[in-house]
Design a protein around this motif. Structure first.
Motif, mmCIF file in Angstrom:
data_model
loop_
_atom_site.group_PDB
_atom_site.id
_atom_site.type_symbol
_atom_site.label_atom_id
_atom_site.label_comp_id
_atom_site.label_asym_id
_atom_site.label_seq_id
_atom_site.Cartn_x
_atom_site.Cartn_y
_atom_site.Cartn_z
ATOM 1 N N SER A 1 -0.869 1.502 -9.443
ATOM 2 C CA SER A 1 -0.509 2.906 -9.221
ATOM 3 C C SER A 1 -1.007 3.787 -10.361
ATOM 4 C CB SER A 1 1.005 3.072 -9.111
ATOM 5 O OG SER A 1 1.529 2.199 -8.152
ATOM 6 N N ILE A 2 -0.854 3.285 -11.595
ATOM 7 C CA ILE A 2 -1.305 4.086 -12.746
ATOM 8 C C ILE A 2 -2.817 4.285 -12.684
ATOM 9 C CG2 ILE A 2 -1.453 4.142 -15.265
ATOM 10 C CD1 ILE A 2 1.178 2.555 -15.309
ATOM 11 N N SER B 1 0.828 -1.200 0.000
ATOM 12 C CA SER B 1 0.000 0.000 0.000
ATOM 13 C C SER B 1 0.861 1.248 0.000
ATOM 14 C CB SER B 1 -0.903 0.031 1.226
ATOM 15 O OG SER B 1 -2.005 -0.806 1.029
ATOM 16 N N PHE B 2 1.934 1.187 0.761
ATOM 17 C CA PHE B 2 2.829 2.332 0.859
ATOM 18 C C PHE B 2 3.478 2.625 -0.492
ATOM 19 C CE2 PHE B 2 6.771 4.480 2.085
ATOM 20 C CZ PHE B 2 6.251 5.470 2.904
ATOM 21 N N ILE B 3 3.985 1.583 -1.155
ATOM 22 C CA ILE B 3 4.630 1.766 -2.464
ATOM 23 C C ILE B 3 3.649 2.354 -3.471
ATOM 24 C CG2 ILE B 3 5.628 0.517 -4.442
ATOM 25 C CD1 ILE B 3 6.714 -1.523 -2.369
ATOM 26 N N VAL B 4 2.454 1.762 -3.524
ATOM 27 C CA VAL B 4 1.446 2.248 -4.471
ATOM 28 C C VAL B 4 1.090 3.703 -4.159
ATOM 29 C CG1 VAL B 4 -0.932 1.928 -5.236
ATOM 30 C CG2 VAL B 4 0.528 -0.040 -4.919
ATOM 31 N N GLY B 5 0.974 4.018 -2.878
ATOM 32 C CA GLY B 5 0.650 5.393 -2.482
ATOM 33 C C GLY B 5 1.721 6.377 -2.930
ATOM 34 N N ILE B 6 2.981 6.010 -2.726
ATOM 35 C CA ILE B 6 4.076 6.910 -3.088
ATOM 36 C C ILE B 6 4.143 7.100 -4.608
ATOM 37 C CG2 ILE B 6 6.591 7.165 -3.156
ATOM 38 C CD1 ILE B 6 5.596 7.696 -0.428
ATOM 39 N N ILE B 7 4.114 5.987 -5.354
ATOM 40 C CA ILE B 7 4.212 6.115 -6.818
ATOM 41 C C ILE B 7 3.048 6.947 -7.346
ATOM 42 C CG2 ILE B 7 4.246 4.895 -9.036
ATOM 43 C CD1 ILE B 7 5.362 2.485 -7.642
ATOM 44 N N SER B 8 1.848 6.678 -6.866
ATOM 45 C CA SER B 8 0.729 7.397 -7.465
ATOM 46 C C SER B 8 0.723 8.865 -7.051
ATOM 47 C CB SER B 8 -0.613 6.723 -7.181
ATOM 48 O OG SER B 8 -0.724 6.381 -5.845
ATOM 49 N N SER B 9 1.188 9.180 -5.826
ATOM 50 C CA SER B 9 1.164 10.602 -5.482
ATOM 51 C C SER B 9 2.225 11.375 -6.261
ATOM 52 C CB SER B 9 1.295 10.811 -3.976
ATOM 53 O OG SER B 9 2.470 10.230 -3.496
ATOM 54 N N ILE C 1 -3.355 9.191 0.253
ATOM 55 C CA ILE C 1 -4.384 8.653 1.137
ATOM 56 C C ILE C 1 -5.485 7.956 0.344
ATOM 57 C CG2 ILE C 1 -6.163 10.446 1.510
ATOM 58 C CD1 ILE C 1 -4.044 8.671 4.094
ATOM 59 N N THR C 2 -5.774 8.459 -0.860
ATOM 60 C CA THR C 2 -6.764 7.785 -1.694
ATOM 61 C C THR C 2 -6.281 6.384 -2.036
ATOM 62 O OG1 THR C 2 -7.343 9.908 -2.631
ATOM 63 C CG2 THR C 2 -8.158 7.974 -3.782
ATOM 64 N N ALA C 3 -4.996 6.280 -2.395
ATOM 65 C CA ALA C 3 -4.438 4.974 -2.730
ATOM 66 C C ALA C 3 -4.423 4.067 -1.498
ATOM 67 C CB ALA C 3 -3.024 5.134 -3.289
ATOM 68 N N TRP C 4 -4.074 4.625 -0.369
ATOM 69 C CA TRP C 4 -3.989 3.855 0.877
ATOM 70 C C TRP C 4 -5.353 3.299 1.267
ATOM 71 C CZ3 TRP C 4 0.026 2.393 4.019
ATOM 72 C CH2 TRP C 4 -0.294 1.971 5.306
ATOM 73 N N ASN C 5 -6.417 4.072 1.006
ATOM 74 C CA ASN C 5 -7.760 3.677 1.419
ATOM 75 C C ASN C 5 -8.508 2.839 0.391
ATOM 76 O OD1 ASN C 5 -7.314 5.176 3.695
ATOM 77 N ND2 ASN C 5 -8.845 6.732 3.276
ATOM 78 N N GLU C 6 -8.084 2.878 -0.859
ATOM 79 C CA GLU C 6 -8.913 2.329 -1.938
ATOM 80 C C GLU C 6 -9.048 0.809 -1.867
ATOM 81 O OE1 GLU C 6 -10.764 1.177 -5.519
ATOM 82 O OE2 GLU C 6 -8.800 0.458 -4.916
ATOM 83 N N LEU D 1 1.061 -9.453 -3.324
ATOM 84 C CA LEU D 1 0.947 -8.136 -3.952
ATOM 85 C C LEU D 1 -0.291 -7.374 -3.486
ATOM 86 C CD1 LEU D 1 2.025 -8.815 -7.651
ATOM 87 C CD2 LEU D 1 3.296 -7.596 -5.883
ATOM 88 N N ILE D 2 -1.154 -8.007 -2.685
ATOM 89 C CA ILE D 2 -2.391 -7.325 -2.307
ATOM 90 C C ILE D 2 -2.106 -6.168 -1.361
ATOM 91 C CG2 ILE D 2 -3.930 -9.279 -2.665
ATOM 92 C CD1 ILE D 2 -3.897 -9.728 0.340
ATOM 93 N N THR D 3 -3.020 -5.179 -1.399
ATOM 94 C CA THR D 3 -2.839 -3.994 -0.553
ATOM 95 C C THR D 3 -3.539 -4.207 0.791
ATOM 96 O OG1 THR D 3 -4.787 -3.013 -1.550
ATOM 97 C CG2 THR D 3 -2.658 -2.424 -2.515
ATOM 98 N N LEU D 4 -3.282 -3.283 1.685
ATOM 99 C CA LEU D 4 -3.769 -3.420 3.057
ATOM 100 C C LEU D 4 -5.291 -3.590 3.170
ATOM 101 C CD1 LEU D 4 -2.847 -3.475 5.987
ATOM 102 C CD2 LEU D 4 -2.941 -1.000 6.020
#
Lengths: 276, 295
Positions: A141-142, A72-80, A203-208, A221-224
């Motif tokens: 992320s994309i 989740s953290f990686i996806v959040g960082i890349i997307s932001s 935060i959107t990525a973290w929550n989605e 690979l699943i998110t939180l």
């Protein structure tokens, strides 16, 4: 006398609101420090009688929540980072040029709010599969970049509008190129907007939940949120405590970031066009 | 030289700046959306070829009790949650706008439900509704209101009220914050003038605050309506649509059709109907709200 009564009843009302809003978090926080024996003891204490960190231990070591947290953290960082990089030049161009492209983008921003995700889900899945981007943190992320874009563009262009055009003209007269104007003049003035957008995207990525549920298949690979949803699916008494602990862990980053961006967030939404 | 006041049809310099946004938006949003709308007019099932079948999906829907049931639940959920969240949010915003000792603390607390991932909102309330260890059963039995623990999320009578409470809890802060932002754009003079004229609190609210908030409220109500109608994750965690489909909102129904049964065409058709239903509802609402301006 009447004023005193009004004042008191207002305070009581506000306290009732706050209790309603805060109680679930307090209760779950308390659960997360209770042993399963105490949880099922039938005594609803808000303060645990025998506090224990066993649930947190079990979440980190037995459930290995760290893996999905770091995803989740990686996806959040890349997307932001991604959404900010592409929306700086875009929001600038939306304010400084007036063409039919503006209408197109504005139309898309509005339409994207009305259509349910389910409509785009299957075609999106097929496109990403052709690109080899399903079950991939980059692919996810994309998707999040595109997903947060309407709001970020909307907010950023509010910030660009607030920048006086004279500043740019002065730079251009001094011989700066358009690129230099964007990066040396506009960017520094946009920093608050950039920070707010980046945090919002994170935060959107973290929550989605929905995209992640459909697009990610491999367990590592699943998110939180998907991880926790699976966790609830598995019923069983022993899980209440760890589940409470996991909920608290997942909520903390969101709460911290939200308390930082809340002000920019709402003023960005409401003003947009104001501020001359 | 920089700003062009009138619309020109096209500008190559702008296009260059917009390309990084346009490409992902077209590939991953516009195209899939158009494709998705089209799929609603096909009999596409996962793994078989796509065939256009006109309005067959919609004709089938007319006889599909599961579809009707989920729309019924969807509208019930959406109207009640939106209504309660606006009323309660309005009250909270007015309270927060007046100077009180607790306002600073309140602004932190109202972030709690809003900031939380929707999945976690669901999990937390699921823990509180639990039959054996849930706090509500404890307290209600303690107070002697009920004798037997209630299985809130699994009972035909209680499942809907239970998820509605969670929905309102989660969405009310958002409404309150936006309404509050609207309230803060009001000038203090208005209130002073009203006080001088002897207006009481209710009159002040009815004749000064409400009219001023009209546009903000219209926006918040419309957006909440759309968001609530499209709720998925929260209810997915709480009930998975059960018991017996009592809480199966349209999005859960569409998800099941597509990803459990593989009926992608039919699921997309449900999505299309949702868009039309929501648009029609909003059209009538906004027309009613802004009648004067439209005339």
């Amino acid at each position: 006398m009447k004023n005193l009564f009004f004042g008191a009843s207002k305070n009581i009302l506000l306290i009732l609101y706050l209790l309603f809003l805060a109680f679930p978090l307090l209760w779950v926080l308390s659960l997360s420090f209770k042993s399963s024996m105490e949880i099922y003891s039938g005594i609803p204490n808000l303060i645990p009688l025998a506090p224990t960190t066993q649930n947190y231990y079990s979440v980190f070591f037995d459930q290995n929540i760290l893996k999905s947290m770091s995803n989740s953290f990686i996806v959040g960082i890349i997307s932001s980072i991604g959404v900010v990089l592409i929306s700086i030049p875009a929001s600038y161009s939306l304010v400084r040029y007036k063409t039919y492209l503006n209408k197109g983008i504005l139309g898309w921003i509005l339409v994207s709010q009305i259509f349910p995700v389910i409509l785009i889900m299957v075609p999106l899945y097929m496109i990403l599969r052709n690109l080899g981007l399903t079950d991939s943190l980059y692919g996810l992320s994309i998707v999040y970049i595109v997903w947060t874009l309407p709001f970020v563009l909307w907010m950023m262009q509010g910030y660009v509008k607030a920048i006086p055009i004279e500043l740019e003209e002065a730079a251009l007269i001094d011989g700066a190129s358009r690129r230099q104007v964007i990066f040396k003049v506009i960017m520094p003035l946009l920093l608050p907007g950039i920070a707010a957008s980046a945090l919002f995207a994170f935060i959107t990525a973290w929550n989605e939940f929905f995209f992640a549920l459909v697009l990610m298949k491999s367990q590592d690979l699943i998110t939180l949120p998907v991880d926790l949803a699976r966790f609830t699916g598995m019923e069983g008494q022993a899980r209440t405590g760890p589940l409470a602990a996991a909920s608290i862990i997942a909520t903390i980053p969101s709460l911290i970031i939200f308390s930082i961006i809340q002000k920019w967030f709402t003023s960005g939404l409401v003003s947009g066009a104001v501020k001359e | 030289m920089i700003q062009k006041k009138s619309y020109s049809s096209f500008d190559i310099n702008q296009l260059k700046l917009l390309i990084p946004v346009l490409i992902p938006v077209i590939v991953l949003s516009v195209f899939p959306l158009i494709r998705g709308i089209y799929l609603g007019f096909t009999d596409y099932r996962l793994g078989s070829p796509i065939q256009f079948n006109g309005f067959d999906n919609y004709v089938n829907m007319l006889n599909d009790i599961y579809f009707w049931k989920s729309f019924q639940v969807g509208f019930l959920w959406t109207f009640i949650v939106t209504f309660l969240q606006i009323i309660l949010g309005l009250g909270l915003a007015v309270l927060l706008n007046s100077k009180m000792r607790l306002t600073k603390l309140s602004r932190v607390i109202i972030l709690i439900p809003w900031a939380m991932p929707p999945i976690i909102r669901g999990i937390m309330w699921k823990l509180m509704y639990d039959v054996d260890s849930g706090v509500f059963n404890y307290l209600l039995i303690d107070m002697g209101i009920i004798n037997q623990p209630i299985n809130w999320l699994n009972s035909f009578e209680w499942a809907i009220p239970s998820i509605i409470v969670v929905g309102v809890w989660g969405e009310m802060p958002k409404a309150a914050i936006f309404i509050l932002a609207g309230l803060q754009t009001m000038s203090k003079n208005l209130f002073e003038a009203a006080r001088l004229d002897g207006a009481n609190a209710w009159q002040e609210f009815r004749y000064i605050i409400l009219p001023h908030l009209k546009p903000v409220l219209a926006a918040v109500i419309s957006l909440s309506f759309i968001w609530n109608f499209n709720t998925f994750g929260l209810v997915w965690v709480l009930t998975q649509g059960g018991p017996g489909g009592t809480t199966r909102l349209p999005m859960l129904a569409a998800y099941e059709e597509a990803f459990r049964y593989g009926n992608v065409g039919y699921a997309a058709a449900i999505g299309n109907v949702v868009v039309i239903a929501v648009s029609v509802a909003l059209y009538f609402y906004l027309r009613h709200q802004f009648k004067q301006r439209l005339v």
